[in-house]
Design a protein around this motif. Structure first.
Motif, PDB file in Angstrom:
ATOM      1  N   VAL A   1      -4.237  -8.266   0.252  1.00 13.64           N
ATOM      2  CA  VAL A   1      -4.661  -7.466  -0.898  1.00 13.64           C
ATOM      3  C   VAL A   1      -3.984  -8.031  -2.141  1.00 13.64           C
ATOM      4  O   VAL A   1      -2.802  -7.801  -2.374  1.00 13.64           O
ATOM      5  CB  VAL A   1      -4.319  -5.978  -0.723  1.00 13.64           C
ATOM      6  CG1 VAL A   1      -4.779  -5.184  -1.950  1.00 13.64           C
ATOM      7  CG2 VAL A   1      -4.967  -5.418   0.533  1.00 13.64           C
ATOM      8  N   SER A   2      -4.728  -8.780  -2.921  1.00  9.30           N
ATOM      9  CA  SER A   2      -4.196  -9.476  -4.101  1.00  9.30           C
ATOM     10  C   SER A   2      -4.274  -8.553  -5.313  1.00  9.30           C
ATOM     11  O   SER A   2      -5.269  -8.528  -6.031  1.00  9.30           O
ATOM     12  CB  SER A   2      -4.996 -10.762  -4.342  1.00  9.30           C
ATOM     13  OG  SER A   2      -4.993 -11.568  -3.185  1.00  9.30           O
ATOM     14  N   SER A   3      -3.206  -7.828  -5.548  1.00  8.51           N
ATOM     15  CA  SER A   3      -3.245  -6.742  -6.537  1.00  8.51           C
ATOM     16  C   SER A   3      -3.653  -7.204  -7.926  1.00  8.51           C
ATOM     17  O   SER A   3      -4.396  -6.528  -8.636  1.00  8.51           O
ATOM     18  CB  SER A   3      -1.877  -6.054  -6.607  1.00  8.51           C
ATOM     19  OG  SER A   3      -1.625  -5.339  -5.430  1.00  8.51           O
TER      20      SER A   3
ATOM     21  N   THR B   1       0.836  -1.204   0.000  1.00 11.28           N
ATOM     22  CA  THR B   1       0.000   0.000   0.000  1.00 11.28           C
ATOM     23  C   THR B   1       0.870   1.252   0.000  1.00 11.28           C
ATOM     24  O   THR B   1       0.581   2.234  -0.704  1.00 11.28           O
ATOM     25  CB  THR B   1      -0.927  -0.002   1.225  1.00 11.28           C
ATOM     26  OG1 THR B   1      -1.774  -1.150   1.161  1.00 11.28           O
ATOM     27  CG2 THR B   1      -1.796   1.250   1.260  1.00 11.28           C
ATOM     28  N   GLY B   2       1.950   1.216   0.779  1.00 12.15           N
ATOM     29  CA  GLY B   2       2.862   2.361   0.837  1.00 12.15           C
ATOM     30  C   GLY B   2       3.504   2.644  -0.507  1.00 12.15           C
ATOM     31  O   GLY B   2       3.621   3.810  -0.927  1.00 12.15           O
ATOM     32  N   VAL B   3       3.914   1.599  -1.201  1.00 11.85           N
ATOM     33  CA  VAL B   3       4.512   1.770  -2.526  1.00 11.85           C
ATOM     34  C   VAL B   3       3.494   2.358  -3.502  1.00 11.85           C
ATOM     35  O   VAL B   3       3.801   3.261  -4.287  1.00 11.85           O
ATOM     36  CB  VAL B   3       5.072   0.424  -3.049  1.00 11.85           C
ATOM     37  CG1 VAL B   3       5.366   0.495  -4.539  1.00 11.85           C
ATOM     38  CG2 VAL B   3       6.339   0.053  -2.284  1.00 11.85           C
TER      39      VAL B   3
ATOM     40  N   ALA C   1       8.812  -3.297 -10.272  1.00  9.35           N
ATOM     41  CA  ALA C   1       9.188  -4.674 -10.592  1.00  9.35           C
ATOM     42  C   ALA C   1       8.218  -5.658  -9.968  1.00  9.35           C
ATOM     43  O   ALA C   1       8.414  -6.864 -10.067  1.00  9.35           O
ATOM     44  CB  ALA C   1      10.612  -4.955 -10.109  1.00  9.35           C
ATOM     45  N   ASN C   2       7.182  -5.155  -9.310  1.00  3.85           N
ATOM     46  CA  ASN C   2       6.182  -6.050  -8.740  1.00  3.85           C
ATOM     47  C   ASN C   2       5.368  -6.714  -9.845  1.00  3.85           C
ATOM     48  O   ASN C   2       5.427  -6.316 -11.006  1.00  3.85           O
ATOM     49  CB  ASN C   2       5.244  -5.299  -7.789  1.00  3.85           C
ATOM     50  CG  ASN C   2       5.847  -5.128  -6.403  1.00  3.85           C
ATOM     51  OD1 ASN C   2       6.447  -4.109  -6.114  1.00  3.85           O
ATOM     52  ND2 ASN C   2       5.695  -6.134  -5.563  1.00  3.85           N
ATOM     53  N   SER C   3       4.577  -7.690  -9.464  1.00  5.05           N
ATOM     54  CA  SER C   3       3.833  -8.459 -10.459  1.00  5.05           C
ATOM     55  C   SER C   3       2.742  -7.630 -11.126  1.00  5.05           C
ATOM     56  O   SER C   3       2.095  -8.099 -12.060  1.00  5.05           O
ATOM     57  CB  SER C   3       3.223  -9.710  -9.828  1.00  5.05           C
ATOM     58  OG  SER C   3       2.352  -9.376  -8.770  1.00  5.05           O
TER      59      SER C   3
ATOM     60  N   GLY D   1      -0.771 -13.010  -9.267  1.00 11.09           N
ATOM     61  CA  GLY D   1      -0.090 -12.810 -10.540  1.00 11.09           C
ATOM     62  C   GLY D   1       0.255 -14.107 -11.243  1.00 11.09           C
ATOM     63  O   GLY D   1       0.063 -14.242 -12.465  1.00 11.09           O
ATOM     64  N   ASN D   2       0.765 -15.087 -10.488  1.00  8.74           N
ATOM     65  CA  ASN D   2       1.229 -16.331 -11.094  1.00  8.74           C
ATOM     66  C   ASN D   2       0.078 -17.128 -11.707  1.00  8.74           C
ATOM     67  O   ASN D   2       0.193 -17.678 -12.802  1.00  8.74           O
ATOM     68  CB  ASN D   2       1.959 -17.159 -10.019  1.00  8.74           C
ATOM     69  CG  ASN D   2       2.899 -18.181 -10.615  1.00  8.74           C
ATOM     70  OD1 ASN D   2       3.053 -18.292 -11.824  1.00  8.74           O
ATOM     71  ND2 ASN D   2       3.538 -18.952  -9.752  1.00  8.74           N
TER      72      ASN D   2
END
Length: 498
Positions: free
Chosen positions: A325-327, A201-203, A226-228, A270-271
């Motif tokens: 929290v599954s983005s 959330t902070g990012v 670089a996150n999913s 993501g996967n």
């Protein structure tokens, strides 16, 4: 056919692939999705005869259409090379009535290497294509594996810096040591006093801060991820599901067109979304089996149609899945909403405000491809123990979540379709938990590195270089911050404040 990208929340469209990779997150806070999902359109028999690199090109070239063949092949061949300890890159191992797709043969022995080995090449190529002169600052939250894999990929890559936030006391000892000993003059690690969702959330808040974006641009920087959530990570992941199918064909385990099921242990979604995209491209996947740990927010979503993060956050033996929290689920929500960006934004705003949302019955009807379940800590340990004593095969804790859920699925449905289980990490990353499951009384008194050697004896698998190198590596990163101090930490690292 050119594939362009748009935001799940409607604020952007017509974005070339390279620009989507470079941005990471859309300017309206949404995620980039293809305006049209491409079709694979390559005979399955032909795929079965390809190397991993050639097959990856066939998959990725259909998504990344503004990269030239020369550019994309350079990215692929630079990523999937001797950094992996097997020329197969992602071998299949048969055990317990299924096929384990070993995605942990890269530099940091976790599945994140499969995408994060290529992302730096995709991103620096994209920067050149788009005439970017700013230094790219990769900002990433990690629940354990992404951080190390991203830093390993971006370490000392010209024109980039990478800042990783991870939850202090929320990752395994090996995961933490891998991060804090990371080399590279452009790598920075910050532990936060919070959990992964706090870091994530902070990012996202930092990405959404327009004043900070302007301040960075004036100083010659721009953020990327670089996150999913970055489409440059999702596309390479789709490739290894196609490779798994091709491998089964090559081994004579299936015939062209036969369906397979896929089981994925996932927290951020993501996967398994990559497997869903592979199915949408035309890969004969039957059921997508979503495996959760005790933080079973995704299981509850598939069971009820309600996503609700308002629950206790549980620290488990599979910390990379300790997520509420599954983005990446937003990309699936957008698709089952019929591409309705307004409806997607309404649901995501509800999640942001109150921590929950509910999809419509019509949207639930489109989730028939998925099956969700979860495994308790006791079930994870029992699965590791059983498969070891029955088959001599050692699973890490995350893969054991998937294997346990697969057992529940077959028991409930009787479905015996050939099944691939995504094996997402080497057991060496979670040696203590794995050995406890096999024989707690014998291995519990050992220190962390003693347990590494014990696991080598138990598994018959040589200790990976990724583990050997951290035995004596000095700690280079010591920064700890409060959740509210994440932006300040970024500005200090970039020299914008003292």
């Amino acid at each position: 056919m050119q594939i362009l990208y748009k935001s799940t929340r409607g604020g952007e469209s017509g974005v070339p692939a390279s620009r989507a990779v470079l941005n990471g997150l859309s300017g309206d806070g949404g995620l980039y999705v293809p305006e049209e999902l491409p079709k694979l359109e390559v005979p399955l028999e032909r795929l079965a005869g390809m190397s991993y690199q050639d097959l990856a090109y066939e998959v990725m070239s259909r998504f990344l259409t503004d990269y030239t063949e020369e550019e994309l092949r350079h990215c692929i061949n630079s990523a999937y090379d001797a950094k992996f300890d097997t020329p197969e890159i992602a071998p299949l191992r048969q055990a317990d009535g299924a096929y384990f797709l070993e995605l942990f043969h890269g530099k940091t022995i976790a599945f994140k290497d499969m995408a994060l080995s290529i992302l730096p090449y995709l991103m620096t190529t994209a920067a050149r294509k788009n005439h970017i002169t700013n230094e790219i600052v990769i900002l990433t939250a990690t629940s354990g594996d992404t951080g190390k894999a991203a830093m390993a990929g971006f370490a000392d890559v010209p024109g980039t810096r990478i800042i990783v936030f991870y939850p202090k006391d929320g990752v395994s000892p090996v995961q933490e040591r891998q991060m804090v000993t990371q080399k590279g003059e452009n790598t920075y690690v910050v532990a936060i006093r919070g959990n992964f969702d706090d870091a994530q959330t902070g990012v996202k808040k930092i990405f959404g801060n327009k004043l900070l974006e302007k301040e960075l641009d004036q100083a010659g920087f721009q953020f990327s991820s670089a996150n999913s959530i970055n489409i440059g990570r999702l596309v390479p992941q789709a490739a290894y599901y196609v490779y798994a199918y091709a491998s089964l064909l090559r081994k004579g385990e299936i015939r062209p067109g036969d369906p397979i099921n896929v089981v994925v242990p996932t927290g951020n979604f993501g996967n398994i979304l990559a497997a869903y995209y592979a199915k949408q491209m035309g890969l004969p996947i039957g059921k997508l089996i979503c495996a959760s740990n005790e933080n079973k927010v995704l299981y509850d979503f598939f069971a009820t149609g309600t996503y609700d993060k308002n629950r206790e956050f549980i620290l488990t033996s599979s910390p990379s899945m300790d997520i509420l929290v599954s983005s990446n689920l937003e990309r699936l929500i957008y698709r089952i909403a019929g591409g309705n960006a307004d409806e997607t934004k309404t649901l995501m705003d509800a999640l942001s405000r109150g921590g929950k949302y509910e999809i419509t019955p019509e949207m639930r009807d489109q989730l028939a491809d998925f099956y969700g379940n979860y495994a308790s800590e006791d079930e994870v340990a029992a699965t590791i123990s059983r498969i070891y004593w029955e088959d001599g095969y050692v699973l890490d804790t995350h893969t054991a979540v998937a294997a346990a859920v697969y057992g529940k699925y077959t028991e409930e449905t009787g479905d015996r379709t050939k099944t691939v289980i995504a094996s997402t990490a080497s057991p060496y990353k979670f040696a203590r938990s794995v050995l406890h499951a096999i024989d707690r009384e014998k291995y519990d008194p050992m220190q962390d590195m003693e347990q590494i050697d014990a696991l080598a004896a138990v598994s018959g698998v040589k200790v990976p270089e990724a583990i050997e190198e951290i035995r004596t590596a000095p700690v280079r990163h010591h920064t700890v911050a409060e959740v509210g101090g994440m932006e300040a930490a970024v500005k200090k690292i970039l020299g914008l404040t003292d």
